[in-house]
Design a protein around this motif. Structure first.
Motif, PDB file in Angstrom:
ATOM      1  N   MET A  12       0.830  -1.199   0.000  1.00  0.00           N
ATOM      2  CA  MET A  12       0.000   0.000   0.000  1.00  0.00           C
ATOM      3  C   MET A  12       0.868   1.254   0.000  1.00  0.00           C
ATOM      4  O   MET A  12       0.566   2.224  -0.695  1.00  0.00           O
ATOM      5  CB  MET A  12      -0.946   0.015   1.192  1.00  0.00           C
ATOM      6  N   PHE A  13       1.963   1.236   0.748  1.00  0.00           N
ATOM      7  CA  PHE A  13       2.876   2.373   0.779  1.00  0.00           C
ATOM      8  C   PHE A  13       3.417   2.658  -0.620  1.00  0.00           C
ATOM      9  O   PHE A  13       3.419   3.805  -1.073  1.00  0.00           O
ATOM     10  CB  PHE A  13       4.037   2.098   1.745  1.00  0.00           C
ATOM     11  N   TRP A  14       3.870   1.625  -1.331  1.00  0.00           N
ATOM     12  CA  TRP A  14       4.428   1.833  -2.665  1.00  0.00           C
ATOM     13  C   TRP A  14       3.364   2.270  -3.651  1.00  0.00           C
ATOM     14  O   TRP A  14       3.625   3.081  -4.545  1.00  0.00           O
ATOM     15  CB  TRP A  14       5.160   0.590  -3.150  1.00  0.00           C
ATOM     16  N   ASP A  15       2.154   1.744  -3.513  1.00  0.00           N
ATOM     17  CA  ASP A  15       1.066   2.186  -4.385  1.00  0.00           C
ATOM     18  C   ASP A  15       0.733   3.655  -4.124  1.00  0.00           C
ATOM     19  O   ASP A  15       0.506   4.426  -5.059  1.00  0.00           O
ATOM     20  CB  ASP A  15      -0.175   1.315  -4.202  1.00  0.00           C
ATOM     21  N   GLU A  16       0.706   4.045  -2.850  1.00  0.00           N
ATOM     22  CA  GLU A  16       0.469   5.454  -2.520  1.00  0.00           C
ATOM     23  C   GLU A  16       1.562   6.345  -3.098  1.00  0.00           C
ATOM     24  O   GLU A  16       1.277   7.416  -3.640  1.00  0.00           O
ATOM     25  CB  GLU A  16       0.419   5.649  -1.001  1.00  0.00           C
ATOM     26  N   MET A  17       2.803   5.910  -3.010  1.00  0.00           N
ATOM     27  CA  MET A  17       3.914   6.708  -3.537  1.00  0.00           C
ATOM     28  C   MET A  17       3.829   6.820  -5.060  1.00  0.00           C
ATOM     29  O   MET A  17       4.123   7.878  -5.619  1.00  0.00           O
ATOM     30  CB  MET A  17       5.259   6.094  -3.122  1.00  0.00           C
ATOM     31  N   THR A  18       3.412   5.754  -5.720  1.00  0.00           N
ATOM     32  CA  THR A  18       3.255   5.792  -7.178  1.00  0.00           C
ATOM     33  C   THR A  18       2.186   6.797  -7.570  1.00  0.00           C
ATOM     34  O   THR A  18       2.377   7.610  -8.476  1.00  0.00           O
ATOM     35  CB  THR A  18       2.884   4.397  -7.715  1.00  0.00           C
ATOM     36  N   VAL A  19       1.052   6.746  -6.867  1.00  0.00           N
ATOM     37  CA  VAL A  19      -0.035   7.672  -7.163  1.00  0.00           C
ATOM     38  C   VAL A  19       0.405   9.100  -6.860  1.00  0.00           C
ATOM     39  O   VAL A  19       0.133  10.026  -7.638  1.00  0.00           O
ATOM     40  CB  VAL A  19      -1.316   7.301  -6.380  1.00  0.00           C
ATOM     41  N   GLU A  20       1.104   9.283  -5.755  1.00  0.00           N
ATOM     42  CA  GLU A  20       1.550  10.635  -5.378  1.00  0.00           C
ATOM     43  C   GLU A  20       2.517  11.208  -6.413  1.00  0.00           C
ATOM     44  O   GLU A  20       2.430  12.377  -6.769  1.00  0.00           O
ATOM     45  CB  GLU A  20       2.228  10.607  -4.011  1.00  0.00           C
ATOM     46  N   ARG A  21       3.413  10.394  -6.916  1.00  0.00           N
ATOM     47  CA  ARG A  21       4.415  10.876  -7.860  1.00  0.00           C
ATOM     48  C   ARG A  21       3.810  11.196  -9.230  1.00  0.00           C
ATOM     49  O   ARG A  21       4.139  12.203  -9.833  1.00  0.00           O
ATOM     50  CB  ARG A  21       5.517   9.848  -8.047  1.00  0.00           C
ATOM     51  N   HIS A  22       2.920  10.332  -9.715  1.00  0.00           N
ATOM     52  CA  HIS A  22       2.442  10.473 -11.085  1.00  0.00           C
ATOM     53  C   HIS A  22       1.091  11.168 -11.210  1.00  0.00           C
ATOM     54  O   HIS A  22       0.744  11.633 -12.296  1.00  0.00           O
ATOM     55  CB  HIS A  22       2.373   9.104 -11.759  1.00  0.00           C
ATOM     56  N   ASN A  23       0.314  11.219 -10.137  1.00  0.00           N
ATOM     57  CA  ASN A  23      -0.991  11.871 -10.202  1.00  0.00           C
ATOM     58  C   ASN A  23      -1.281  12.547  -8.859  1.00  0.00           C
ATOM     59  O   ASN A  23      -2.092  12.053  -8.061  1.00  0.00           O
ATOM     60  CB  ASN A  23      -2.070  10.834 -10.539  1.00  0.00           C
ATOM     61  N   PRO A  24      -0.639  13.682  -8.587  1.00  0.00           N
ATOM     62  CA  PRO A  24      -0.789  14.338  -7.282  1.00  0.00           C
ATOM     63  C   PRO A  24      -2.224  14.751  -6.961  1.00  0.00           C
ATOM     64  O   PRO A  24      -2.624  14.723  -5.801  1.00  0.00           O
ATOM     65  CB  PRO A  24       0.113  15.557  -7.370  1.00  0.00           C
ATOM     66  N   THR A  25      -2.997  15.123  -7.970  1.00  0.00           N
ATOM     67  CA  THR A  25      -4.377  15.546  -7.688  1.00  0.00           C
ATOM     68  C   THR A  25      -5.210  14.370  -7.194  1.00  0.00           C
ATOM     69  O   THR A  25      -5.994  14.521  -6.260  1.00  0.00           O
ATOM     70  CB  THR A  25      -5.037  16.154  -8.936  1.00  0.00           C
ATOM     71  N   LYS A  26      -5.035  13.198  -7.799  1.00  0.00           N
ATOM     72  CA  LYS A  26      -5.773  12.006  -7.348  1.00  0.00           C
ATOM     73  C   LYS A  26      -5.309  11.604  -5.944  1.00  0.00           C
ATOM     74  O   LYS A  26      -6.112  11.197  -5.106  1.00  0.00           O
ATOM     75  CB  LYS A  26      -5.559  10.852  -8.343  1.00  0.00           C
ATOM     76  N   TYR A  27      -4.015  11.751  -5.687  1.00  0.00           N
ATOM     77  CA  TYR A  27      -3.479  11.433  -4.364  1.00  0.00           C
ATOM     78  C   TYR A  27      -4.116  12.324  -3.305  1.00  0.00           C
ATOM     79  O   TYR A  27      -4.573  11.840  -2.272  1.00  0.00           O
ATOM     80  CB  TYR A  27      -1.958  11.610  -4.361  1.00  0.00           C
ATOM     81  N   ARG A  28      -4.159  13.637  -3.570  1.00  0.00           N
ATOM     82  CA  ARG A  28      -4.767  14.551  -2.606  1.00  0.00           C
ATOM     83  C   ARG A  28      -6.255  14.249  -2.424  1.00  0.00           C
ATOM     84  O   ARG A  28      -6.771  14.320  -1.305  1.00  0.00           O
ATOM     85  CB  ARG A  28      -4.563  15.999  -3.065  1.00  0.00           C
ATOM     86  N   GLN A  29      -6.930  13.909  -3.514  1.00  0.00           N
ATOM     87  CA  GLN A  29      -8.356  13.586  -3.431  1.00  0.00           C
ATOM     88  C   GLN A  29      -8.578  12.358  -2.543  1.00  0.00           C
ATOM     89  O   GLN A  29      -9.437  12.377  -1.648  1.00  0.00           O
ATOM     90  CB  GLN A  29      -8.912  13.311  -4.823  1.00  0.00           C
TER      91      GLN A  29
END
Length: 105
Positions: free
Chosen positions: A35-52
């Motif tokens: 889950m940590f690595w998936d969160e980091m992937t989302v944060e790096r490549h799609n910051p708006t989706k991560y914040r959402q």
């Protein structure tokens, strides 16, 4: 004799419980790392989706894994497109060089 039987059964039960706990903690830790690595992937490549997802307080592993999979798929498609474009540019450059050599003769 009864004491030894009780002691043996107690050790067997506590050993089984300890082994079960060890397995459970290992699986939980592995899932946490995924889950940590998936969160980091989302944060790096799609910051708006991560914040959402963070603002909605989503802690479901399946949702994060799905978003990471979408990103990985789009990166693979993008990478394949870049490779194809680069290869096409090489072929065009090679054909231009060949044409120039032919005209010089």
């Amino acid at each position: 004799m009864k004491f030894l039987k009780v002691l043996g059964v107690t050790c067997l039960v506590s050993g089984a419980a300890a082994f079960g706990t060890y397995i459970y903690n290992g699986v939980r830790e592995e899932r946490s790392q995924k889950m940590f690595w998936d969160e980091m992937t989302v944060e790096r490549h799609n910051p708006t989706k991560y914040r959402q997802l963070r603002n909605e307080k989503v802690y479901d592993y399946k949702i994060w894994a799905e978003e990471a999979k979408k990103i990985e798929d789009s990166l693979l498609v993008e990478s394949a497109a870049k490779k194809a474009r680069f290869r096409g540019e090489q072929l065009v450059a090679d054909s231009v060089r060949t044409a120039v050599k032919t005209l010089k003769k």
